[in-house]
Design a protein around this motif. Structure first.
Motif, PDB file in Angstrom:
ATOM      1  N   LEU A   1      -7.848  -2.281  10.514  1.00 63.76           N
ATOM      2  CA  LEU A   1      -7.774  -3.019   9.254  1.00 63.76           C
ATOM      3  C   LEU A   1      -8.130  -4.484   9.443  1.00 63.76           C
TER       4      LEU A   1
ATOM      5  N   LEU B   1      -5.247   6.213  -2.614  1.00 63.42           N
ATOM      6  CA  LEU B   1      -4.598   5.099  -1.933  1.00 63.42           C
ATOM      7  C   LEU B   1      -4.552   3.941  -2.921  1.00 63.42           C
TER       8      LEU B   1
ATOM      9  N   LEU C   1       0.821  -1.211   0.000  1.00 70.86           N
ATOM     10  CA  LEU C   1       0.000   0.000   0.000  1.00 70.86           C
ATOM     11  C   LEU C   1       0.852   1.256   0.000  1.00 70.86           C
TER      12      LEU C   1
ATOM     13  N   TYR D   1      -8.538   8.338   7.136  1.00 70.26           N
ATOM     14  CA  TYR D   1      -7.499   7.508   6.535  1.00 70.26           C
ATOM     15  C   TYR D   1      -7.754   6.022   6.811  1.00 70.26           C
ATOM     16  N   ASN D   2      -8.070   5.697   8.053  1.00 68.26           N
ATOM     17  CA  ASN D   2      -8.334   4.303   8.403  1.00 68.26           C
ATOM     18  C   ASN D   2      -9.536   3.758   7.627  1.00 68.26           C
TER      19      ASN D   2
ATOM     20  N   VAL E   1       2.805  -1.891   4.483  1.00 69.25           N
ATOM     21  CA  VAL E   1       2.505  -0.464   4.408  1.00 69.25           C
ATOM     22  C   VAL E   1       3.756   0.329   4.767  1.00 69.25           C
TER      23      VAL E   1
ATOM     24  N   CYS F   1      -8.408   3.065   3.991  1.00 71.36           N
ATOM     25  CA  CYS F   1      -7.587   1.847   3.953  1.00 71.36           C
ATOM     26  C   CYS F   1      -8.431   0.609   4.190  1.00 71.36           C
TER      27      CYS F   1
ATOM     28  N   GLU G   1       0.214   5.884  -0.845  1.00 71.25           N
ATOM     29  CA  GLU G   1      -0.764   6.905  -1.193  1.00 71.25           C
ATOM     30  C   GLU G   1      -0.127   8.050  -1.950  1.00 71.25           C
TER      31      GLU G   1
ATOM     32  N   LEU H   1       3.120   6.189   6.583  1.00 71.54           N
ATOM     33  CA  LEU H   1       1.729   6.420   6.222  1.00 71.54           C
ATOM     34  C   LEU H   1       0.992   7.184   7.324  1.00 71.54           C
TER      35      LEU H   1
END
Length: 245
Positions: free
Chosen positions: A142, A22, A4, A101-102, A126, A105, A6, A130
């Motif tokens: 996640l 992302l 991952l 953001y969370n 990641v 993702c 962004e 990040l």
């Protein structure tokens, strides 16, 4: 393996980006994917590129960008991404970058995990940088999103393994930076030239909150049986991480 990265930011000031992207690469050939950066490094490059610790989309020439992206398309690697149109974000969320953001993702990982029904533990790499949010909270969210949120019981999702790694030490993270940059360039500059190169490898596109492809699988032919067996609605492949290093 999933990597991952962004492009853009989650700020809302006058100098902030209009879009946040992302991107993820789902690679069955991480060694070959990482060589897309290694090969560039081994070529005769201008002096300025030899002194920087890592190649990134934003600090690379058009030639380097094109070579990296073309190399990615010639590996067994799929691309998934989310684009956030920031002008549509609720006011109450604009000062909650961690939550936003969370969520982004988690949404992307959920879509990947439910589409590629992994055989074994899916490893998600990641970049350590990040957004610098609390790592434990990020990992827990996640994991919850991938395993519990909106999943039917028959999917039998195995909790993913989340690995935080320095992008300077992992060329696959550097590769996904180029992918994210190419996607961002399409939206922010209205220039699809780089995007067109990688488009045949895009399997998942999530558009928050506009567009005809708001949340869909594109190029379903990519979901072919190689070592992967997707959910039954897609032609079926499972991602076997046990033999991938």
């Amino acid at each position: 393996m999933i990597y991952l990265d962004e492009s853009g930011d989650l700020g809302f000031g006058p100098r902030s980006s209009k879009y946040f992207v992302l991107a993820a690469i789902i690679t069955r050939e991480p060694d070959k994917t990482s060589k897309c950066i290694k090969k560039i490094r081994q070529q005769k490059l201008p002096k300025k590129y030899k002194t920087i610790p890592e190649l990134k989309f934003h600090n690379s020439s058009q030639t380097i960008r094109a070579r990296v992206l073309d190399c990615v398309t010639r590996t067994d690697t799929d691309i998934a991404y989310v684009v956030l149109r920031k002008h549509q974000v609720y006011e109450r969320l604009k000062d909650k970058q961690s939550t936003l953001y969370n969520y982004i993702c988690g949404s992307l990982i959920t879509k990947i995990v439910t589409t590629y029904q992994f055989d074994g533990v899916a490893k998600i790499f990641v970049d350590k940088s990040l957004y610098g949010f609390e790592r434990e909270h990020f990992d827990n969210y996640l994991t919850w999103k991938a395993c519990l949120c909106n999943h039917s019981e028959e999917l039998n999702i195995v909790p993913p393994e989340i690995v935080h790694i320095d992008s300077r030490q992992d060329r696959c993270i550097q590769v996904v930076d180029f992918v994210a940059g190419a996607i961002s360039h399409k939206y922010s500059m209205d220039d699809p030239s780089y995007y067109n190169t990688i488009e045949p490898r895009i399997s998942i596109l999530m558009d928050f909150f506009e567009g005809k492809d708001k949340n869909c699988v594109v190029n379903p032919s990519l979901l072919r049986p190689i070592r992967l067996r997707a959910a039954s609605s897609f032609s079926g492949r499972t991602y076997n991480t046990t033999n991938t290093k």
